[in-house]
Design an enzyme around this catalytic site. Structure first.
Site, PDB file in Angstrom:
ATOM      1  N   ASP A  29       0.835  -0.840  -0.096  1.00 28.64           N
ATOM      2  CA  ASP A  29       0.055  -0.023  -0.065  1.00 28.64           C
ATOM      3  C   ASP A  29       0.970   1.351   0.183  1.00 28.64           C
ATOM      4  O   ASP A  29       1.968   1.150   0.240  1.00 28.64           O
ATOM      5  CB  ASP A  29      -0.919   0.002   1.104  1.00 28.64           C
ATOM      6  CG  ASP A  29      -0.328   0.001   2.514  1.00 28.64           C
ATOM      7  OD1 ASP A  29       0.421   0.868   2.892  1.00 28.64           O
ATOM      8  OD2 ASP A  29      -0.508  -1.103   3.414  1.00 28.64           O
ATOM      9  N   GLU A 109      26.078 -18.511 -19.671  1.00 27.40           N
ATOM     10  CA  GLU A 109      25.142 -17.679 -19.107  1.00 27.40           C
ATOM     11  C   GLU A 109      25.511 -16.755 -17.959  1.00 27.40           C
ATOM     12  O   GLU A 109      25.217 -15.669 -18.073  1.00 27.40           O
ATOM     13  CB  GLU A 109      24.426 -18.603 -18.302  1.00 27.40           C
ATOM     14  CG  GLU A 109      23.498 -19.672 -19.295  1.00 27.40           C
ATOM     15  CD  GLU A 109      22.398 -20.781 -18.270  1.00 27.40           C
ATOM     16  OE1 GLU A 109      21.452 -20.956 -18.573  1.00 27.40           O
ATOM     17  OE2 GLU A 109      23.265 -21.193 -17.374  1.00 27.40           O
TER      18      GLU A 109
END
Length: 172
Positions: A29, A109
């Site tokens: 919030d 990677e």
């Protein structure tokens, strides 16, 4: 009382970043953003799933507040395997991070991840703090734009790819 407790803990320690979490305590919030300027939106880190999660949150919150991380593939939640490029591109639009075991990555990677992080650092201002726009395309695609005036970066993401896709035009 949670805000009061957190103010007592973190006001004297502004150098500590508190990351909130949306799940469980339902603490995503605007009041919580004063104390936790970054909030983890979901434990679901599959980038295809994150497209909807992040797209919905970006309606209300700036991308700099939404934790978005590269995670391992196959993904724990969906068992879907996605390329590193897909995982990173979705994570760019948010508070970019990495949450995977680097020791389990292949050398190629690791190299790709290093290059990706270096590239992101050059464009972080536009991604995290630039003006964010959505450009709708097809029903199974999302187009996000982030820009800071000097540059604009765009991501075109497909949730489902048909066998014979038509030509797409990106309008600005």
């Amino acid at each position: 009382g949670l805000y009061e407790v957190l103010h007592r803990i973190f006001d004297p320690r502004p150098q500590i970043l508190l990351e909130g979490c949306a799940s469980g305590g339902n603490r995503f919030d605007l009041g919580m953003l004063c104390l936790a300027p970054q909030i983890w939106a979901s434990d679901d880190t599959d980038p295809i799933e994150r497209l909807e999660i992040q797209d919905g949150l970006f309606s209300l919150y700036p991308q700099s507040t939404v934790g978005a991380h590269i995670s391992a593939a196959p993904h724990a939640q969906t068992l879907r395997t996605t390329p590193m490029s897909t995982r990173t591109n979705v994570s760019f639009f948010g508070a970019f991070g990495i949450e995977l075991d680097l020791d389990r990555l292949k050398p190629i990677e690791v190299k790709e991840l290093r290059e990706t992080v270096a590239w992101y650092k050059q464009h972080r201002k536009a991604f995290q703090f630039g003006c964010f726009r959505r450009n709708r395309t097809e029903k199974d695609a999302l187009c996000w734009q982030a820009g800071d005036g000097d540059e604009t970066l765009c991501g075109l993401f497909h949730k489902l790819i048909p066998a014979g896709p038509e030509i797409e035009w990106l309008s600005v």
